[in-house]
Design a protein around this motif. Sequence first.
Motif, PDB file in Angstrom:
ATOM      1  N   GLY A  34       0.817  -1.218   0.000  1.00  0.00           N
ATOM      2  CA  GLY A  34       0.000   0.000   0.000  1.00  0.00           C
ATOM      3  C   GLY A  34       0.847   1.262   0.000  1.00  0.00           C
ATOM      4  O   GLY A  34       0.399   2.320  -0.444  1.00  0.00           O
ATOM      5  N   ASP A  35       2.106   1.164   0.483  1.00  0.00           N
ATOM      6  CA  ASP A  35       3.007   2.328   0.537  1.00  0.00           C
ATOM      7  C   ASP A  35       3.653   2.623  -0.817  1.00  0.00           C
ATOM      8  O   ASP A  35       4.396   3.597  -0.940  1.00  0.00           O
ATOM      9  N   ASP A  36       3.419   1.745  -1.795  1.00  0.00           N
ATOM     10  CA  ASP A  36       4.066   1.920  -3.109  1.00  0.00           C
ATOM     11  C   ASP A  36       3.671   3.258  -3.732  1.00  0.00           C
ATOM     12  O   ASP A  36       2.542   3.728  -3.575  1.00  0.00           O
ATOM     13  N   ILE A  37       4.616   3.822  -4.453  1.00  0.00           N
ATOM     14  CA  ILE A  37       4.356   5.129  -5.077  1.00  0.00           C
ATOM     15  C   ILE A  37       5.165   5.219  -6.371  1.00  0.00           C
ATOM     16  O   ILE A  37       6.237   4.621  -6.474  1.00  0.00           O
ATOM     17  N   THR A  38       4.624   5.934  -7.357  1.00  0.00           N
ATOM     18  CA  THR A  38       5.385   6.197  -8.583  1.00  0.00           C
ATOM     19  C   THR A  38       5.847   7.656  -8.534  1.00  0.00           C
ATOM     20  O   THR A  38       5.036   8.569  -8.395  1.00  0.00           O
ATOM     21  N   LEU A  39       7.168   7.853  -8.585  1.00  0.00           N
ATOM     22  CA  LEU A  39       7.743   9.200  -8.556  1.00  0.00           C
ATOM     23  C   LEU A  39       8.810   9.288  -9.648  1.00  0.00           C
ATOM     24  O   LEU A  39       9.557   8.322  -9.858  1.00  0.00           O
ATOM     25  N   HIS A  40       8.900  10.406 -10.333  1.00  0.00           N
ATOM     26  CA  HIS A  40       9.872  10.597 -11.422  1.00  0.00           C
ATOM     27  C   HIS A  40       9.740   9.464 -12.454  1.00  0.00           C
ATOM     28  O   HIS A  40      10.736   9.030 -13.050  1.00  0.00           O
ATOM     29  N   GLY A  41       8.529   8.932 -12.585  1.00  0.00           N
ATOM     30  CA  GLY A  41       8.287   7.853 -13.554  1.00  0.00           C
ATOM     31  C   GLY A  41       8.779   6.486 -13.089  1.00  0.00           C
ATOM     32  O   GLY A  41       8.743   5.518 -13.848  1.00  0.00           O
ATOM     33  N   LEU A  42       9.220   6.395 -11.822  1.00  0.00           N
ATOM     34  CA  LEU A  42       9.792   5.132 -11.331  1.00  0.00           C
ATOM     35  C   LEU A  42       8.884   4.468 -10.307  1.00  0.00           C
ATOM     36  O   LEU A  42       8.283   5.147  -9.456  1.00  0.00           O
ATOM     37  N   LYS A  43       8.816   3.154 -10.377  1.00  0.00           N
ATOM     38  CA  LYS A  43       7.986   2.391  -9.423  1.00  0.00           C
ATOM     39  C   LYS A  43       8.793   2.127  -8.152  1.00  0.00           C
ATOM     40  O   LYS A  43       9.840   1.467  -8.211  1.00  0.00           O
ATOM     41  N   ILE A  44       8.275   2.639  -7.045  1.00  0.00           N
ATOM     42  CA  ILE A  44       8.981   2.513  -5.761  1.00  0.00           C
ATOM     43  C   ILE A  44       8.121   1.678  -4.815  1.00  0.00           C
ATOM     44  O   ILE A  44       6.925   1.917  -4.677  1.00  0.00           O
ATOM     45  N   SER A  45       8.754   0.683  -4.201  1.00  0.00           N
ATOM     46  CA  SER A  45       8.031  -0.224  -3.309  1.00  0.00           C
ATOM     47  C   SER A  45       8.770  -0.236  -1.961  1.00  0.00           C
ATOM     48  O   SER A  45       9.525  -1.163  -1.652  1.00  0.00           O
ATOM     49  N   PRO A  46       8.586   0.822  -1.154  1.00  0.00           N
ATOM     50  CA  PRO A  46       9.444   1.028   0.025  1.00  0.00           C
ATOM     51  C   PRO A  46       9.467  -0.151   0.997  1.00  0.00           C
ATOM     52  O   PRO A  46      10.544  -0.474   1.529  1.00  0.00           O
TER      53      PRO A  46
END
Length: 308
Positions: A34-46
Amino acid sequence: MITALGGGVGAAKFLEGLASVSADESLNIIVNTGDDITLHGLKISPDIDTVIYRLSGMIDKKKGWGIRGDTFFCLGELKRQGQETWFNIGDRDLGTHIYRTHLSAQGHSATEIASKISRAFGIDKRINIVPMTDTGVETWIVTDQGEMHFQEYLVKRHMKPSVIKVYIKNIDRAFPPPGVINHIKESQAVLICPSNPIISIGPILQVKGIREALKSTSAKVVAISPLIGGASLKGPADRMMKGLGLEVSSTGVARLYRDFIDIMVIDDQDSDEAPQIEELGLDTLVVNTVMSDVEKASGLARAVLGLL
Ligand code: FO1
């Protein structure tokens, strides 16, 4: 076989301890996305990355997330070019997000990607780090200052807005990756890590079939409270529970899990809560849950495994 559910800094610390005291056991780690976020076009899965960095020994221990000794040149350049840079992505961490985004564009699922990144970081094959779902979901927070992505609430707004409601976008379409339900059903034990019950464990429980599998498994289900003395050591669990009108204590956490756990693990400082948790029909274990170093995390994991 042991299965653990978790997300965030506390879970990763506990899992490092668990991995060190269960050397011959296969370990499935179902991680919040649920914390995943897309920033600068990149998929981030903290939460996935925090577990991988911790178990590979590369974590920045001081922060509890990110890679130790990382630099921030790329972020500085993005800032110079006028981009929003409130989410601190280090240069080496960026490598993970580029690899994840590339694999995703090639059609790999989140489960396949977590497995490939785990192997790239040298995580032992007996440890299976799995996202709670392959379907994209996002945790959003309704606050007195408007609705925002969880990372915006946590990192950009420093947990300052008052929490009114938490919801997970697209959770009704989320189903678990292959094997996850069987892992819950066939494990000797299922451990609920000392994670935020609202935004780390809550989303996992909302994925289709997971709560039901936890209720019906013959495994012992053990939860470790993330609260000590009515407060979280790190992160927003306490203020979120307060905002949602929940009792901010280990008993409050036990109430959220009472339909599927057998045992609640609470800190020595909260020993006076044991009788009221037992009144909920649960067993309790009272131990030191403060994981100030890996030895303490291993000690906690050993005490939990001792229950089985
Ligand atoms: N947490 C912060 O408090 N500030 C940050 O700038 C930040 C950046 C970041 C980058 C990559 C990553 O994997 C994690 C990061 N975290 C940051 C941690 C993350 O926001 C939280 O630990 C989890 O999402 C909470 O479960």
